[in-house]
Design a protein around this motif. Sequence first.
Motif, PDB file in Angstrom:
ATOM      1  N   HIS A  77       0.843  -1.129  -0.147  1.00  0.00           N
ATOM      2  CA  HIS A  77       0.000  -0.014  -0.082  1.00  0.00           C
ATOM      3  C   HIS A  77       1.079   1.190   0.105  1.00  0.00           C
ATOM      4  O   HIS A  77       1.773   1.205   0.843  1.00  0.00           O
ATOM      5  N   GLN A  78       0.714   2.061  -0.850  1.00  0.00           N
ATOM      6  CA  GLN A  78       1.141   3.465  -1.048  1.00  0.00           C
ATOM      7  C   GLN A  78       0.608   4.529  -0.701  1.00  0.00           C
ATOM      8  O   GLN A  78      -0.529   4.528  -1.071  1.00  0.00           O
ATOM      9  N   PHE A  79       1.133   5.498  -0.079  1.00  0.00           N
ATOM     10  CA  PHE A  79       0.240   6.660   0.069  1.00  0.00           C
ATOM     11  C   PHE A  79       0.049   7.739  -1.182  1.00  0.00           C
ATOM     12  O   PHE A  79       1.122   7.791  -1.769  1.00  0.00           O
ATOM     13  N   ASN A  80      -1.248   7.905  -1.348  1.00  0.00           N
ATOM     14  CA  ASN A  80      -1.365   9.007  -2.546  1.00  0.00           C
ATOM     15  C   ASN A  80      -0.932  10.468  -2.229  1.00  0.00           C
ATOM     16  O   ASN A  80      -1.034  10.705  -1.260  1.00  0.00           O
ATOM     17  N   PRO A  81      -0.371  10.927  -3.243  1.00  0.00           N
ATOM     18  CA  PRO A  81       0.198  12.205  -3.030  1.00  0.00           C
ATOM     19  C   PRO A  81      -1.083  13.313  -2.698  1.00  0.00           C
ATOM     20  O   PRO A  81      -2.077  13.484  -3.508  1.00  0.00           O
ATOM     21  N   ARG A  82      -0.945  13.771  -1.363  1.00  0.00           N
ATOM     22  CA  ARG A  82      -2.038  14.710  -1.185  1.00  0.00           C
ATOM     23  C   ARG A  82      -2.110  16.059  -1.789  1.00  0.00           C
ATOM     24  O   ARG A  82      -0.900  16.208  -2.167  1.00  0.00           O
ATOM     25  N   SER A  83      -2.995  16.553  -2.083  1.00  0.00           N
ATOM     26  CA  SER A  83      -3.252  17.949  -2.917  1.00  0.00           C
ATOM     27  C   SER A  83      -2.674  18.946  -1.992  1.00  0.00           C
ATOM     28  O   SER A  83      -2.205  19.917  -2.402  1.00  0.00           O
ATOM     29  N   ASN A  84      -2.853  18.853  -0.530  1.00  0.00           N
ATOM     30  CA  ASN A  84      -2.282  19.839   0.205  1.00  0.00           C
ATOM     31  C   ASN A  84      -0.922  19.794   0.553  1.00  0.00           C
ATOM     32  O   ASN A  84      -0.207  20.445   1.360  1.00  0.00           O
ATOM     33  N   ARG A  85      -0.152  18.950  -0.345  1.00  0.00           N
ATOM     34  CA  ARG A  85       1.232  19.036  -0.196  1.00  0.00           C
ATOM     35  C   ARG A  85       1.932  20.166  -0.551  1.00  0.00           C
ATOM     36  O   ARG A  85       3.188  20.209  -0.119  1.00  0.00           O
ATOM     37  N   ILE A  86       1.255  20.901  -1.297  1.00  0.00           N
ATOM     38  CA  ILE A  86       1.994  22.325  -1.553  1.00  0.00           C
ATOM     39  C   ILE A  86       2.150  23.242  -0.391  1.00  0.00           C
ATOM     40  O   ILE A  86       3.009  23.855  -0.409  1.00  0.00           O
ATOM     41  N   ILE A  87       1.579  22.785   0.788  1.00  0.00           N
ATOM     42  CA  ILE A  87       1.526  23.535   1.914  1.00  0.00           C
ATOM     43  C   ILE A  87       2.697  22.977   2.752  1.00  0.00           C
ATOM     44  O   ILE A  87       3.701  23.564   3.087  1.00  0.00           O
ATOM     45  N   SER A  88       2.870  21.585   2.756  1.00  0.00           N
ATOM     46  CA  SER A  88       3.984  21.057   3.244  1.00  0.00           C
ATOM     47  C   SER A  88       3.965  19.430   2.903  1.00  0.00           C
ATOM     48  O   SER A  88       2.980  18.902   2.774  1.00  0.00           O
ATOM     49  N   ASP A  89       5.244  18.917   2.569  1.00  0.00           N
ATOM     50  CA  ASP A  89       5.267  17.728   2.324  1.00  0.00           C
ATOM     51  C   ASP A  89       5.359  16.724   3.366  1.00  0.00           C
ATOM     52  O   ASP A  89       5.459  15.482   3.169  1.00  0.00           O
ATOM     53  N   CYS A  90       5.485  17.159   4.524  1.00  0.00           N
ATOM     54  CA  CYS A  90       5.326  16.364   5.637  1.00  0.00           C
ATOM     55  C   CYS A  90       6.470  15.439   5.609  1.00  0.00           C
ATOM     56  O   CYS A  90       6.055  14.303   6.457  1.00  0.00           O
ATOM     57  N   ASN A  91       7.634  15.696   5.301  1.00  0.00           N
ATOM     58  CA  ASN A  91       8.493  14.469   4.916  1.00  0.00           C
ATOM     59  C   ASN A  91       8.153  13.258   4.434  1.00  0.00           C
ATOM     60  O   ASN A  91       8.803  12.353   4.530  1.00  0.00           O
ATOM     61  N   GLU A  92       6.986  13.355   3.543  1.00  0.00           N
ATOM     62  CA  GLU A  92       6.474  11.957   3.190  1.00  0.00           C
ATOM     63  C   GLU A  92       7.260  11.347   2.243  1.00  0.00           C
ATOM     64  O   GLU A  92       7.219   9.981   2.088  1.00  0.00           O
ATOM     65  N   ILE A  93       8.240  12.141   1.601  1.00  0.00           N
ATOM     66  CA  ILE A  93       9.117  11.474   0.599  1.00  0.00           C
ATOM     67  C   ILE A  93      10.241  10.786   1.306  1.00  0.00           C
ATOM     68  O   ILE A  93      10.649   9.544   0.895  1.00  0.00           O
ATOM     69  N   THR A  94      10.400  10.963   2.213  1.00  0.00           N
ATOM     70  CA  THR A  94      11.442  10.500   3.045  1.00  0.00           C
ATOM     71  C   THR A  94      11.120   9.600   4.340  1.00  0.00           C
ATOM     72  O   THR A  94      12.059   8.605   4.668  1.00  0.00           O
ATOM     73  N   LEU A  95       9.984   9.647   4.754  1.00  0.00           N
ATOM     74  CA  LEU A  95       9.399   8.873   5.869  1.00  0.00           C
ATOM     75  C   LEU A  95       8.900   7.383   4.970  1.00  0.00           C
ATOM     76  O   LEU A  95       8.661   7.600   3.771  1.00  0.00           O
ATOM     77  N   PRO A  96       8.909   6.389   5.807  1.00  0.00           N
ATOM     78  CA  PRO A  96       8.233   5.216   5.190  1.00  0.00           C
ATOM     79  C   PRO A  96       6.920   5.382   4.569  1.00  0.00           C
ATOM     80  O   PRO A  96       6.135   6.114   5.050  1.00  0.00           O
ATOM     81  N   ASN A  97       6.572   5.101   3.434  1.00  0.00           N
ATOM     82  CA  ASN A  97       5.449   5.539   2.727  1.00  0.00           C
ATOM     83  C   ASN A  97       4.929   4.235   1.997  1.00  0.00           C
ATOM     84  O   ASN A  97       4.217   4.340   1.155  1.00  0.00           O
ATOM     85  N   LYS A  98       5.357   3.006   2.191  1.00  0.00           N
ATOM     86  CA  LYS A  98       5.004   1.991   1.492  1.00  0.00           C
ATOM     87  C   LYS A  98       4.826   0.685   2.597  1.00  0.00           C
ATOM     88  O   LYS A  98       5.832   0.698   3.216  1.00  0.00           O
ATOM     89  N   ILE A  99       3.722   0.192   2.727  1.00  0.00           N
ATOM     90  CA  ILE A  99       3.425  -0.858   3.753  1.00  0.00           C
ATOM     91  C   ILE A  99       3.095  -2.193   2.930  1.00  0.00           C
ATOM     92  O   ILE A  99       2.286  -2.328   2.058  1.00  0.00           O
ATOM     93  N   THR A 100       3.877  -3.200   3.139  1.00  0.00           N
ATOM     94  CA  THR A 100       3.578  -4.488   2.529  1.00  0.00           C
ATOM     95  C   THR A 100       2.701  -5.432   3.288  1.00  0.00           C
ATOM     96  O   THR A 100       2.973  -5.637   4.462  1.00  0.00           O
TER      97      THR A 100
END
Lengths: 465, 516
Positions: A77-100
Amino acid sequence: MLKTIIIKELQNHFYSLRFLISLFIVVLIFGIGTPGVVKTIKTEQDQYAQFQQNKAEAFKRVASDNLTKLAIKGTNHQFNPRSNRIISDCNEITLPNKITYSAYNVFGFDVSLGSINPLLKKSHALTWSFVVIMILSFLALLFAFDSISGEKENKTLALSLSNSISRGSLLFGKFISIISLLLLIEFLGVLVGLIIILISGGIQLDAHFILDCFGFLILSLLCISSFTAFGMLSSVLARNSNVSLLISLSIWLLFVIIIPNSAVYLAMKVFPIDSAYQVQQSIDQDREALNNAAPKGSWSSRDNDPFLPNHELRANLQMSFLQSKKKHRDAYSSDMMRQFEKTRNLTLISPVALFDYSTEAFLGGGYFRFRKNWDDLHVYQEQFLAYFKEVDMADEGSPHWYNPYEAYSTTSQSVDPETVPVYSEKASSFGESLTFMLKYVIILIIYTGVIFSLCFVFFMRYDPR
Amino acid sequence: MIWHIAKKDFLLNLISARFIVGTVLCLLIIPFTILINLDDYGTRLDEYHIKTVEAKNQLEQTRVYSGLRPVIIRPPNPLSLFSNGIDGNVGTRVKVDFGNIPALPEGKASQRDNPFLNSFMSIDFIGIISILISLLALIFSYDVFTREREDGTMKLSLSKGISRPAFMSGKILGIILTLMPILLLCYLLSIIIILVSGHTSFAPDQWVNLVFLFVFSILYMLVFILAGAFISSMVKQSSTSIIISLLCWIWFVFLTPALAKNFAESLITIEKQDNINYSLIEINREFWDNLHNEVSPRIEKELGMYDRDRSYWHASGGQDGFFETSGTARDVMEYERRMKAETEPIRIDDADKKWIIVKNRLDDLYRQKRLQKNLLMLSPTGMFEMIASSLCQNDEKALDEFMEDVREYRETLIRHFETNEWFSDLRYITAQPEDEIASTNEEKNRIAATGQVPDSWSNQNNPVLDLEGVPMFSHASTRLLPVLLHQSLLFIILLLVICSVLTILIAWSFNKYDVR
């Protein structure tokens, strides 16, 4: 009286060079940064939609072939890119974002690079919260560092104080005026950003998004206030503005550069956990012990003959492998999360971190989002397994020997993909966000209060000559 | 005369608050950064040793040719203690797989075991130097002319027959003299810490690279000194000068690199890796479909056997083509052998097909990188970091060079398999001595029924491969200093140009500076 001071201060700043340049820089960054980020988000959303489609197709194909294969299939499961990511990406690129996960287990998490280029040096994305963290915090110090010491040097401080103004209201007036000035700069920047979004149409500007912007402005107000308080503190600590500048710059370097960058080192020294290698070794050891203890013929198999007695041995062995691995991995996962949470707590000394974490929870992203998904997926996995067992039980042609990795000894029927429970991410409720962010917001407010009080105490004894 | 002014300024600076604060900051931050990086390097080195031993053991314990898929671990580079480059973004492990041509090393994207910790940034020596030195340079140079004017000493000096160019050069030289010891101290301190820690030592050519790194740090520092001096010569008051200087600082040091990345990322789109993987899986599925629906029935027919006849005593396999069996009947083994002999060349062909897709994405990655690099020309900090990562040999070129070698090695290994006809060898799938293989399934079942199963029926009891003559991987960077310098020549020239332009600008603007 306070009003007069604030108006005077604001007027002074409005015509100052630093206000103009600051405004220019912030608006410029919002202006040229936003289109890029919007485009990136749009692309990533398209790619994510493509990914979901691929995933759904694979799911359907396997489901209409063999339910067991679907159950043992590792899905991520991967997280879909939030549309409010323009405000902050909340480190989602570097945090674990994929759960098997499969029907038998939620295996673990990983960082999916997705469309991130590993050849580029890792750095913060140019989101709005980056502007607050990097620029506005700096500007707050830049506006505040000479608010007292500068006036002293110009001899205007003595003049002001010779009127019937209390020192407290002078200090507070300056504080308020700097904050409102910076908020104005930020607001104009956000406005430019919003206009660009409106024109480009990459992100839907709905009520929810506006609410996010609003909350973001309030949170950044807190962050700006704390830096302003620090700037004024450095101003009352020093006799001349050169020294207060040095103090301010050191504070900024400490909070924005040093603390966030040294957190990992401290984490590993202060809160050590086993290395992945050690965990893998104990998993391997257990596996070998289980394998040696397994009855002979446990590894024998024959396709198209589910009732081969060896398949039961095999299923038992595989199940015990899973159980032992799960035990180690789950313990390790919670160790990692605990280590991470403690590390975050270490960085709370920096207002930037406090701002970052509260924005993250407010926008429903980052670690907050991960935790929610992680817990939800465990619930889902149980449901999926229950469903699988139910279908399997109804199948006469299955010996019901549950093997979590291989499709030998459970149902080989196909199912209608529509009937299989599917995991989908649930949006977090406002209450959940609030409980997560409350801690950070309260600390940030107290923090600012304490620093400002310190400022007040020192200013009471400040020699304006 | 220049020397006199420089010396005076140097001595005055030495007792100033900013010198003390600057030195103390450097003394605190630099060793701390180096310690963090040393720790990181130590972990990477340990991991490298563990993984290499693991890979070696695995290779030495291989019993069948289909298991001969060497794992290559990329060693950490000691110079990464200074500049991390992109080493932290990519893994270190490459598996030489016949079904895939590797694009980038895999494995954990970073050295940290706990992926959560990756959300914290970590800064390297060059990163901290580029922030601190630029800041110090500006803090010393922002009031180089304005302060003298405000104190009224400039009038005095210039009325004594000192030419303006001499005055200007003396002032700037004074700042350089003040900052040089700090910069030198930073480098010496880090080198001493690294050497004392005993984690690593540098080869002679790496020492040369370090010296050049130092030289470019001076150049970088000079850019900011001149920029500060230029701003100072343009305005009347120090308070204005410092505001402009600091805003310039945050713009060039933090914002321009962020903007460069932002532009590169939005202008060149990179396909999501997972979507690429789905296209690759498609090719794999065709492979397996072909294997199950065409090759297997044909061989079965030729051998006169049916699917249900095939039972294996001990078998293990993997998606990468590895298959090992023991205790299985001779005819089943023959079936497996022929399967491999036919399908492995197809697998290698498929790898070339997949490579077209993978290469496409890889090219995009490099294109994006190039664009970012070009945009970084707008920031001295960006240029300096690029030069540093090139000198420390952990930029994208070093990675590409390594991967090229790996890909070449894969070709060599495949050729070795082909010339020795290993794909059609029985040893490709079993290590069981031929005379101990049961001739038919019935005989196998009969022996199994007695409960007296020979040792050689278990994979792990069979002999390992003799690796004599099998090509082994080796990689040595061929890029020597001239090549490295040549790569970042544009950046170096640009920095020099910026310096000279700034000098001219200062001379021009100071010449008409109103000293009152």
